[in-house]
Each structure stands twice: as structure tokens, then as C-alpha cells.
Write an enzyme that holds these catalytic residues in place. Structure first.
Site, mmCIF file in Angstrom:
data_model
loop_
_atom_site.group_PDB
_atom_site.id
_atom_site.type_symbol
_atom_site.label_atom_id
_atom_site.label_comp_id
_atom_site.label_asym_id
_atom_site.label_seq_id
_atom_site.Cartn_x
_atom_site.Cartn_y
_atom_site.Cartn_z
ATOM 1 N N ASP A 342 -33.321 -11.871 -32.267
ATOM 2 C CA ASP A 342 -34.034 -12.814 -31.422
ATOM 3 C C ASP A 342 -35.490 -12.832 -31.872
ATOM 4 O OD1 ASP A 342 -34.567 -14.647 -29.417
ATOM 5 O OD2 ASP A 342 -33.543 -13.506 -27.854
ATOM 6 N N GLU A 545 -37.621 -17.965 -20.052
ATOM 7 C CA GLU A 545 -37.665 -16.509 -20.131
ATOM 8 C C GLU A 545 -39.076 -15.968 -20.005
ATOM 9 O OE1 GLU A 545 -36.967 -15.148 -24.341
ATOM 10 O OE2 GLU A 545 -36.375 -17.231 -24.531
#
Length: 862
Positions: A342, A545
Site C-alpha cells: 500500500d 482513510e
């Protein structure tokens, strides 16, 4: 195999795996060094317990053993240099590389992050996306500079449709799809997403998210289908099939399908207190039973990539967890695709930075996601680490073989270039009416009715309707995060061509039947136009997020403006139907009591008009579309009940998992409790600097002119100089020199905002220890940074005059002095920012926010 057949087979696999009781675990001696993560060496004990590989199932994954594919991979690999191999493992971002960079290095892939567009243009046309895909592809197969002709591939976050592209169909976010509980619909949603992505020449999507969310304070809750793995298991198989095609069929990874990514491996939905990128402390059996089920579904359906998660498991970052990435995922479960990182997640591994991380490669990471300009030193350092033996050649060959295997399976060596593929440039498919009809179905099936007093719903379309609330005609708000922009903010209705707001649907439905619909956000009306009913659309502002993390589930804590609107309309005798836009269950008891009916719309996406399809009856009073959505998340009974999940031992939600009224149910007008119990958790000090800078905070220094301050532990030159020093123990303080020529800045901040509203009450003080060796009197300020303008700075010049040259002193500042509103405290990015143009030599240690501060703060504003 159909999705339902998959579901049956997957449940069998799961049941078999759960009942395995073999005692053959990896035993390790209980020595201290074996119970802690070590730099460069994976510990095989987590939470003080030895792991048990037999908890995990050996999966029957399709397309694993194809001699043709493996022969092609081996042939390509044999002709590659080390530089070419490492380039396959590097995934930069479109804002940080050029076409010439691609030609020179031949990256294996590249991505556009949320809020990144071709030419850095939010309104880039599909043709612009195709043009970039084509130019990057041609540069990758051009061997003139790097000697490689391996096609690159473009990865994108298409998490609820092709959500970065103007005009695309945006489906309800996953939490709404979970409430629909319809795997066949999910497969269709995924197939449409794949088509719209392929129109723009992109090969690969970072979906599905298969997080099982256990704490609703997490800002990514809406990316989860459910708090329970039952729905996630079935959906993961369905969405992978929809994106890639059935693994056993002839359409697998065809020209109408994309490579999928099940993410984030593993346990991202179970971090302590719902902190994004935090620590998951569940035991290994629970890790599989709860958080592993989406991978069972997605891998058996043939997903070709898995994304490693930012979170840790018992203190070990997953990007560097060899046991999970290699032993569990690849060896035991049999995954033969590749593991991608990620966003700079490798840089969080112990001993790593964004620019170097052999630990992650050795643990099993196959591809670095490395946005920013860190890609180049990471590429160079990885090559050097292979040559020095820190990374074995065998591990590199394995990683590259996995990447090549997926490219061969996806036909990238044989397909036409992106601009010449069958769907490329068919712009009519972006937001096609048939795609929107599927999205409308998803909206209708996702609505969950929590209250229907006196069976007020469905409404007659012949009524005089007032439509109020700031979500009524706001397509950006109803779409939420990951909608054109990363956080879903800074959008207008005009940014969603072809889409519809909730008000649009109400207006069309009512006018068609002879009624009337008036939009007034504040809920104002004239007496001669007194409405028969008010539909109020309200809820959370968009977030993604990090920025979405909260510490309490109370809706609009400290600013009950929507509740005031509901109460006013009720007091005026107007029946109120509430439509709640939200990415998670929230404590809305007062809002429930002020509503005659309450419908959770979640984040419905671009087709808001479909809400009206369910709200209204036909002209003759018949139900047209019933309320069929059921909660896939339990609804909290208190603001502090953030962890309330199906099968909990003491399970007492306000509304249980699976709850959802239909129109056949008797409407209940009973009031729910509005009493807010005292939080049983003691509010602890917020630690910013104690020996070390504490996560999630990072120390940055620079000047007011610097838009990008320097993240550092050592800075030896410039207008602001910093070093670590010893006060009580080694390197427990930081010493700063500000030369006074420019505005010096010292900031402790986070990548994302943090919800610090809990510190609003209880006499909180900002406290820090300071040793002021030199101070030329001049304005010196302490302030905060939120997502926007934030409070007022506090002047410290007089206090600094008093303590200069007196050794270590403690200064406390009443938090009230900063004049922060509740809304600002919910989005704090820096809880401590020091700035001055004075010439200063000083040292800092022990920086805290102290709740329930005893005594009088040194700086008080009462």
C-alpha cells in the site's frame, strides 16, 4: 462455477479449516528476543504465542499450474537483468514519473492515487486517461533505453465504480452493498466497473476491500461490507468474478475484465480503537475466522493480486510480516499471484524508510507501491541490497515471476496496446444508462428503515413535500469519500454529469403524480405553502482513510444543527421523514426521536434519485418498491458503543445485525433513550513527545515559507537546526536552533487528522518541558493545525522572557486559549505547532495534552 456455488464450497472450506485441531505449530523458545520483532528478521511469535500454520486452509486456487504460463514466465525471467527485475517491483504514481522515466526504467506497473488524474486535471476526459495509458505502455515496451519490452500495467482505486473519472457510474459504497446482501448484484456491479475501467485503458483495480470491521470509529468502515465475515465471504468471490471473469471460464481476464486485488492483508478492520493503520491484537484463530474469510472467497475465485495492509498484527507491521505474507498466504493457502504494498507502507516496517526496505522484500512483498520521488532511491537501494546479499536473488526471482505470471495470464504480452483494445475509447459506456440502472437497483436494495412511526412510509406522491437538509441536493455528500477526489471533498454537483441527487428523484416522482416538491436546505416555508411532510436529508460529510477516524459515535457531537432542524419542523406539526447519509452506524437517538420515520441511505453514490423509488407509493397507494435492506452492522445504543458485533458475549445494540423494517412491519413510534452514559474509558493524556515522538505524530521543521516542512530526527543546517540530546535518558529530548532570519516552525503533526473532541471537556492543558538557553524577545506562538483554519495562536513571548536561562521548566497552556470549536477538534492535524521569528536556542521534551489538569495553567484565558 456460480457465485452461490462458490459460497457453498467456500463455507465448506471455512468450516473444515476452523475445525482443524492439529498441534503441529511452529514452536519457538520463549526467549525475549523471539517475542519481539527484530530488524531484518521476522519473529514467529505474536502476542507471546507461537503461531499455528494449520489454522489456515490449503485452498484449491484455479489457474495455478499451467505449464504454458510457467514456461513463458521462465523464458522471460531468464533474459532479464537485475535492474530490469527490480524495475518490475517498483510501482510509482503518475504525479511522480514521466513517460521518459517509464522508457528509461521500465516499471512493472504504475498507479494513480485518489485525487490523481492525467495532466493533474480533475476534469480530465476519458480520452486523456487513454492517452496516458497508451503513452506509458509504449514507453514500457520500448527497449531502446532499458533493454526491456515487458508491458507495464496501470492500477487504480475503483472502489465503488470507476470513481476517479468524471461521469462514471458510482455505486453505493460497500457498507450499503452489504445491507443489500445480494451476491449476484455485487457480481454485476463489479462487471460494470471493469467495463468502465477498460474504456480508459487501465488494466488493474485495487478492489475488493474485504475488511471485516469490528470498531465503527474506523474511518474506513464504509469500505467494509459487514462486521461479520458471512457476507464478506460470499461477496469477495462475487466481486472478484465480476472484475476478472470466472476463473474456470473462457472470459477470465478477457478484454472486458481487469485484474482484481483483495485487500488489505490482513486484519485492517480489527485495529485497536479503530485507529487507521493501527495494531490488531486478535489471536491467530480469530484472525482467520474473522479477517481471513474474504481471502478464502477472493483467492478461490482467482484473484491475481493481494494488497498488504498498513496495520500491524501484535506489533509487527504486515508489510514486513514474513509469516503472514509468505508462510500463510503463499505457502499454506497457495496464492501464486503477487503481493503489492500500500501507499509507502513498506516505509513503516521496523528499520525501514520509504527509500529502503529489504525487510519487506524478504518478508514476501513482491511490489513496492512507492509514490512521491522516493521511487528512485528505493529502486537503486534495492539493487544494491541484492548485490550485497541483504536480499537473495532467489527472492527477487520469485517476486518477479509472480508479477510476470499475472501479466501472462492477463494476456498483456498479446493484447493490443491500451488505446486499441476492444472497449477502449467507447466513451458511451462511461455512465451508460444500463449501468446506472444497476446502480439504482443497488441503492433501492441498500436502504435500511430503522423507524416508521404510524407507518408514515411509503408516502403518497400526491403530497405537498418540503425537502430539507444539506444532503438533499448534494451529490458529493451522498457519494462520500473516493468520489473524484480522494476524500470526496471539494466537489460540486456539476462534477457528476449524468448523476442525480436525492432531491432530483423526489421532485420527479412527486411532480409526475400531481404533488409538489420544494427544496429549502434550512427547512423554511411560507404558511400558504405549508407542507404535508418534510423529507430531511442529512449526515456525515465525505471522508476517506485516516481523516475519517473518530473517537466517539455521537452524530454531530457539539453541534446539533441537524437535530435542531428536525425538532423545529416537528414542533410546527410537520411530519418528518429523515434520510440519513452515513459511512457507519452512529449514535443518532435524539435524531431518531425527532423523526417520524428514519431511513439509512448509507452513501448511495451517483444515483440518488433511486431513493425516491422506495420512499413513495404509487398514485393509488400501492407499495412500488419495498424496504428490503438489512443491517450488516449492528447499530450502537450509546455513543461509546463503538465495538458491538454479532455474536458478542454481551450483545446489546440498539438495532441488531440483520434488522431492517419492511412496509409490512407495524410502525413503532416509541422513543429511544437519549441518555449518554459516562465513558467508562479513562481519558488518558495525549502523548506527543516522550523520549521519542509518538505515533501518529511526526516532527517537522522549517520556515513559514516552506509548504513542505522537513520530517526529520536530525537537521544540521538551515534556518531551523535540530538534534537529539540526552536529558534523563538517551536521546529523550530535542534541541532546536532558530536563526531568527525567517519565521521558524516546529510542528508535531500526523498524515491524517485526528478526532480530539474528548479533550474539549475536563480542564485540558497543553504541557511541555522547555530549556530556553537563548531568546531574543519577539512574538513567539503556539498553535494548532486542523484540516482548515483552526482556532487562534497563543502568545508565549512574555513567558519565554521569564524562563530564559533558568534551566528546564514546564509550561502549561489552557486548551481553551486556542478557542477551538468542536468541529475543529474533530479534525486536528497538528496538536502542537511552535513558530517564531526570534533567535532561539531551546530544548523540548515531554509534550502532552493533559486532561483533568490540576491547578492553574501557566497560560490561562479564563
Amino acid at each position: 462455477m456460480s457465485v452461490l456455488a462458490y459460497k457453498r464450497s467456500l463455507l465448506s472450506i471455512t468450516i473444515l479449516a476452523i475445525t482443524m485441531t492439529s498441534g503441529c505449530s511452529k514452536e519457538v523458545a520463549p526467549q525475549k528476543e523471539d517475542l519481539e520483532p527484530k530488524e531484518g528478521l521476522q519473529s514467529y511469535a505474536f502476542g507471546g504465542k507461537a503461531v499455528d500454520i494449520n489454522i489456515w486452509p490449503a485452498l484449491e486456487i484455479p489457474h495455478r499450474n499451467s505449464s504454458e504460463v510457467e514456461g513463458k514466465v521462465a523464458e522471460i525471467l531468464a533474459g532479464m537483468t537485475l535492474e530490469q527485475k527490480v524495475a518490475q517491483m517498483i510501482q510509482p504514481e503518475i504525479r511522480d514519473i514521466s513517460v521518459e522515466d517509464m522508457r528509461q526504467y521500465g516499471f512493472g506497473s504504475y498507479l494513480n492515487g485518489g485525487g490523481a488524474y492525467p495532466n493533474n486535471d480533475k476534469h480530465a476526459l476519458p480520452s486523456d486517461w487513454i492517452a496516458l495509458a497508451e503513452s506509458m505502455y509504449q514507453a514500457s515496451v520500448d527497449a531502446s533505453l532499458d533493454g526491456s519490452s515487458i508491458p507495464t500495467m496501470w492500477g487504480t482505486d475503483a472502489v465503488h465504480g470507476h470513481n476517479n473519472v468524471i461521469g462514471a457510474t458510482l455505486f453505493p459504497h460497500n457498507i450499503g452493498l452489504g445491507a443489500a446482501n445480494n451476491p449476484e448484484l455485487i457480481r454485476e456491479v463489479a462487471a460494470i466497473t471493469a467495463k468502465e475501467v477498460m474504456v480508459t485503458g487501465i488494466d488493474w483495480v485495487f478492489a475488493p476491500t474485504v475488511a471485516v470491521v469490528r470498531d465503527d470509529r474506523w474511518g474506513r468502515t464504509y469500505e467494509g461490507y459487514s462486521e461479520d465475515p458471512e457476507i464478506v465471504l460470499a461477496y469477495s468471490a462475487a466481486i472478484v468474478e465480476g472484475l476478472q471473469g470466472e476463473a474456470s471460464g473462457d472470459q477470465f481476464l478477457s478484454s472486458e475484465h481487469v485484474i482484481s486485488t483483495v485487500k488489505h492483508f490482513l486484519g485492517d478492520g480489527g485495529t485497536e480503537k479503530g485507529v487507521d493503520q493501527g495494531d490488531n491484537l486478535i489471536d491467530e484463530q480469530g484472525l482467520f475466522d474473522l479477517h481471513g474469510q474474504g481471502y478464502v472467497g477472493g483467492l478461490v475465485a482467482g484473484s491475481q493480486s493481494v494488497m498488504a495492509s498498513f496495520n500491524s498484527w501484535h506489533g509487527v507491521k504486515n508489510h514486513g510480516n514474513e509469516y503472514l505474507l509468505t508462510d500463510v498466504l503463499k505457502t499454506r493457502m497457495g496464492f501464486d499471484g503477487f503481493v503489492v504494498g500500500d501507499w509507502n507502507g513498506h516505509g513503516q516496517v521496523l528499520g525501514c524508510t520509504n527509500e529502503t526496505c529489504p525487510q519487506a522484500v524478504n518478508a514476501g512483498l513482491d511490489m513496492f507501491m512507492v509514490p512521491t520521488d522516493a521511487w528512485k532511491p528505493l529502486y537503486e537501494n534495492t539493487i544494491a541490497e541484492v548485490r550485497s546479499g541483504q536480499i537473495s536473488q532467489a527472492r527477487i526471482d520469485d517476486a518477479v515471476s509472480r508479477i510476470l505470471r499475472v501479466k501472462v495470464r492477463a494476456g498483456l504480452f498479446n493484447k493490443p496496446s491500451p488505446a486499441n483494445r476492444p472497449l477502449s475509447g467507447k466513451l458511451e459506456l462511461i455512465g451508460h444508462e444500463s449501468h446506472r440502472q444497476v446502480a439504482k437497483q443497488a441503492v433501492r436494495e441498500s436502504l435500511v428503515m430503522l423507524k416508521n412511526g404510524h407507518n408514515i412510509l411509503p408516502l403518497s406522491p400526491k403530497m405537498k413535500v418540503l425537502v430539507a437538509g444539506d444532503g438533499a441536493n448534494n451529490i458529493g455528500k451522498q457519494s462520500g469519500g473516493w468520489s473524484i477526489t480522494w476524500q470526496g471533498t471539494d466537489n460540486q454537483n456539476s462534477d457528476f454529469p449524468g448523476a442525480s441527487s436525492i432531491y432530483d428523484g423526489i421532485k420527479e416522482t412527486v411532480l409526475k403524480a400531481g404533488g409538489s416538491a420544494t427544496l429549502d436546505i434550512a427547512g423554511q416555508y411560507s404558511e400558504e405553502n405549508r407542507p404535508d411532510v418534510a423529507i430531511v436529508v442529512f449526515g456525515e460529510e465525505p471522508y476517506a482513510e485516516g481523516n475519517g477516524d473518530i473517537d466517539n459515535l455521537e452524530y454531530q457531537r457539539g453541534d446539533k444543527r441537524d437535530l435542531a432542524l428536525l425538532k423545529r419542523l416537528k414542533s410546527e406539526g410537520i411530519p418528518v421523514v429523515s434520510i440519513f447519509i452515513t459511512g457507519r452506524p452512529l449514535w443518532v437517538n435524539p435524531e431518531l426521536n425527532a423523526s417520524d420515520a428514519f431511513v439509512v441511505a448509507w452513501l448511495p453514490g451517483s444515483e440518488g434519485d433511486a431513493v425516491a423509488d422506495v420512499l413513495f407509493s404509487s398514485s393509488d397507494g400501492q407499495v412500488v418498491n419495498d424496504m428490503t435492506g438489512k443491517l450488516s452492522f449492528s447499530w450502537p445504543s450509546t455513543p461509546m458503543q463503538a465495538v458491538v458485533n454479532r455474536f458478542d458475549k454481551d450483545y446489546q445494540p440498539l438495532f441488531k445485525y440483520g434488522h431492517g423494517l419492511s412496509y409490512a412491519d407495524k410502525g413503532d413510534s416509541a422513543l429511544v433513550s437519549e441518555i449518554k452514559p459516562v465513558d467508562s474509558d479513562i481519558l488518558r493524556p495525549l502523548v506527543i513527545l516522550k523520549n521519542a515522538v509518538k505515533a501518529p505524530w511526526r516532527l517537522s521543521i522549517g520556515t513559514s515559507a516552506d509548504q513542505d516542512l522537513i520530517n526529520t530526527s536530525l537537521q544540521t543546517s538551515g534556518p531551523v537546526v535540530m538534534r537529539t540530546i540526552d536529558r534523563v535518558v538517551q536521546e529523550d529530548a530535542r534541541k532546536f536552533n532558530l536563526d531568527g532570519k525567517e519565521q521558524g516552525v516546529i510542528r508535531f503533526g500526523a498524515n491524517f487528522t485526528r478526532d480530539l473532541r474528548a479533550y474539549e471537556q475536563g480542564n485540558t492543558a497543553v504541557s511541555f518541558d522547555i530549556k530556553l538557553d537563548e531568546f531574543t524577545p519577539q512574538s513567539t506562538q503556539l498553535s494548532m493545525v486542523c484540516d482548515k483554519a483552526c482556532g487562534v495562536p497563543v502568545e508565549l513571548e512574555e513567558k519565554f522572557k521569564q524562563i530564559a536561562g533558568t534551566g528546564w521548566q514546564t509550561i502549561s497552556v489552557d486548551i481553551a486559549c486556542f478557542e477551538l470549536s468542536s468541529d475543529q477538534l474533530s479534525k486536528v492535524q497538528s496538536p502542537f505547532l511552535f513558530s517564531s521569528k526570534a533567535k532561539i536556542t531551546m530544548s523540548l521534551s515531554n509534550i502532552y495534552w493533559l486532561p483533568d489538569y490540576q491547578g492553574q495553567p501557566d497560560v490561562s484565558c479564563h
